[in-house]
Scaffold this motif. Structure first.
Motif, PDB file in Angstrom:
ATOM      1  N   PHE A  93       0.847  -1.193   0.000  1.00 21.65           N
ATOM      2  CA  PHE A  93       0.000   0.000   0.000  1.00 21.65           C
ATOM      3  C   PHE A  93       0.883   1.244   0.000  1.00 21.65           C
ATOM      4  O   PHE A  93       2.019   1.226   0.468  1.00 21.65           O
ATOM      5  CB  PHE A  93      -0.970  -0.006   1.185  1.00 21.65           C
ATOM      6  N   ARG A  94       0.337   2.334  -0.518  1.00 23.33           N
ATOM      7  CA  ARG A  94       1.112   3.560  -0.663  1.00 23.33           C
ATOM      8  C   ARG A  94       1.315   4.264   0.666  1.00 23.33           C
ATOM      9  O   ARG A  94       2.400   4.758   0.973  1.00 23.33           O
ATOM     10  CB  ARG A  94       0.402   4.491  -1.661  1.00 23.33           C
ATOM     11  N   THR A 220      -8.110   4.737  -7.562  1.00 24.05           N
ATOM     12  CA  THR A 220      -7.356   4.912  -6.314  1.00 24.05           C
ATOM     13  C   THR A 220      -8.276   4.517  -5.175  1.00 24.05           C
ATOM     14  O   THR A 220      -9.339   5.110  -4.990  1.00 24.05           O
ATOM     15  CB  THR A 220      -6.899   6.367  -6.146  1.00 24.05           C
ATOM     16  N   LEU A 223      -8.525   1.651   1.592  1.00 24.93           N
ATOM     17  CA  LEU A 223      -8.956   0.482   2.339  1.00 24.93           C
ATOM     18  C   LEU A 223      -9.296   0.915   3.764  1.00 24.93           C
ATOM     19  O   LEU A 223      -8.518   1.623   4.404  1.00 24.93           O
ATOM     20  CB  LEU A 223      -7.822  -0.548   2.344  1.00 24.93           C
ATOM     21  N   ASN A 235      -1.809  -5.296   3.876  1.00 25.19           N
ATOM     22  CA  ASN A 235      -0.923  -5.578   2.758  1.00 25.19           C
ATOM     23  C   ASN A 235      -1.505  -6.658   1.845  1.00 25.19           C
ATOM     24  O   ASN A 235      -1.406  -6.573   0.618  1.00 25.19           O
ATOM     25  CB  ASN A 235       0.450  -6.015   3.274  1.00 25.19           C
ATOM     26  N   CYS A 237      -4.689  -7.280   1.453  1.00 24.51           N
ATOM     27  CA  CYS A 237      -5.789  -6.631   0.722  1.00 24.51           C
ATOM     28  C   CYS A 237      -5.243  -5.772  -0.418  1.00 24.51           C
ATOM     29  O   CYS A 237      -5.789  -5.770  -1.528  1.00 24.51           O
ATOM     30  CB  CYS A 237      -6.615  -5.776   1.666  1.00 24.51           C
ATOM     31  N   ALA A 238      -4.172  -5.027  -0.142  1.00 28.53           N
ATOM     32  CA  ALA A 238      -3.565  -4.194  -1.173  1.00 28.53           C
ATOM     33  C   ALA A 238      -3.071  -5.036  -2.326  1.00 28.53           C
ATOM     34  O   ALA A 238      -3.224  -4.655  -3.503  1.00 28.53           O
ATOM     35  CB  ALA A 238      -2.426  -3.371  -0.577  1.00 28.53           C
ATOM     36  N   LEU A 242      -4.398  -4.385  -6.074  1.00 22.17           N
ATOM     37  CA  LEU A 242      -3.449  -4.021  -7.122  1.00 22.17           C
ATOM     38  C   LEU A 242      -3.447  -5.063  -8.244  1.00 22.17           C
ATOM     39  O   LEU A 242      -3.335  -4.718  -9.426  1.00 22.17           O
ATOM     40  CB  LEU A 242      -2.048  -3.856  -6.537  1.00 22.17           C
ATOM     41  N   VAL A 249      -3.317   2.007  -3.616  1.00 17.22           N
ATOM     42  CA  VAL A 249      -4.109   1.640  -2.446  1.00 17.22           C
ATOM     43  C   VAL A 249      -3.545   2.363  -1.231  1.00 17.22           C
ATOM     44  O   VAL A 249      -2.352   2.242  -0.922  1.00 17.22           O
ATOM     45  CB  VAL A 249      -4.102   0.124  -2.194  1.00 17.22           C
ATOM     46  N   ASP A 250      -4.390   3.122  -0.549  1.00 18.43           N
ATOM     47  CA  ASP A 250      -4.065   3.714   0.739  1.00 18.43           C
ATOM     48  C   ASP A 250      -4.884   3.001   1.806  1.00 18.43           C
ATOM     49  O   ASP A 250      -5.886   2.339   1.497  1.00 18.43           O
ATOM     50  CB  ASP A 250      -4.371   5.208   0.756  1.00 18.43           C
ATOM     51  N   VAL A 251      -4.485   3.143   3.050  1.00 12.19           N
ATOM     52  CA  VAL A 251      -5.147   2.437   4.152  1.00 12.19           C
ATOM     53  C   VAL A 251      -5.511   3.448   5.229  1.00 12.19           C
ATOM     54  O   VAL A 251      -4.682   4.263   5.638  1.00 12.19           O
ATOM     55  CB  VAL A 251      -4.229   1.345   4.751  1.00 12.19           C
TER      56      VAL A 251
END
Length: 263
Positions: A93-94, A220, A223, A235, A237-238, A242, A249-251
């Protein structure tokens, strides 16, 4: 137009507003407002008392620029601003951000929502999430909650991450795709596992539902979850998002467990 000296009749919106105020006043008289965390009297239903609000540990800088875990001091992140975990194993994730620390007070806000049907806590936590994730929500196309396995969902009756996602989405004006992700197998409890064991346990256990892949591709995604510990579930999930074509993906979580290495 009303005649001179006469008052114009109230409009429908004004009547509805007055009725709503009267209804709230009647409800407060019959059921006096109580703090959602400790049951102390408060002015407005659905808020925290000053004591509980003051005991809530909101997460702010210094923190890891990647996963958002709080630092005890700014120099713990080094020149890159990264925690040891993100330096050793950069997440997929970013960026991740959390509203509050998962301490004693954080548990008083999270655990009843998760295990005791206290859905009234979601509207309290949602503004905290939105403040913590303001920047990522501004660039988000949609919100996706971390899913529960179908057996756990059957027993709990609701997914607390989805409840938070809808509450935050209403404030941030972002759409929510509640069933985008699916757990392909039931994983063992992660509470007593190390970060490495957590990562191995959840690896490959999530996927994007085939009929939701088109809604994910090129988007974009933010989560949403209730608690983040090592970031292993986020991670995984990301990775699934992706793989389905999400561009980033941000969380965003309600509470974050501090890293014991950073005390």
């Amino acid at each position: 137009m009303a005649s001179p000296g006469k008052t114009a009749p109230p409009r429908n919106s004004e009547i509805a507003h007055r009725l709503l105020q009267a209804g709230r006043a009647a409800l407060d008289f019959l059921v006096p407002p109580r703090c959602a965390a400790c049951d102390e009297p408060v002015a407005v239903q659905g808020e925290l008392c000053p004591g509980c609000f003051g005991r809530t540990s909101f997460i702010s800088a210094p923190m890891c620029v990647r996963c958002g875990v709080p630092f005890a001091a700014a120099d713990q992140g080094g020149s890159e601003g990264l925690c040891p975990g993100c330096r050793a194993h950069p997440p997929l994730f970013r960026q991740a951000r959390a509203a509050v620390r998962y301490d004693d007070q954080g548990r008083r806000l999270i655990l009843p929502l998760k295990h005791a049907d206290r859905l009234d806590l979601a509207p309290i936590l949602a503004p905290m999430l939105v403040r913590a994730g303001q920047e990522m929500l501004a660039r988000a196309d949609l919100l996706v909650p971390v899913p529960l396995h179908r057996r756990r969902l059957f027993h709990r009756k609701y997914n607390q991450a989805a409840v938070l996602a809808f509450a935050a989405g209403r404030i941030a004006r972002r759409p929510v795709l509640p069933d985008a992700l699916q757990r392909t197998r039931r994983t063992a409890p992660l509470d007593d596992k190390s970060p490495e064991e957590r990562a191995r346990e959840v690896a490959g256990s999530l996927r994007v539902r085939p009929n939701r892949a088109a809604a994910i591709a090129g988007r974009t995604v933010v989560l949403i979850d209730d608690v983040m510990t090592s970031g292993a579930t986020a991670n995984a999930c990301a990775a699934a998002l992706l793989a389905a074509g999400a561009c980033a993906v941000d969380v965003l979580v309600a509470a974050r467990v501090p890293d014991p290495r950073l005390r």
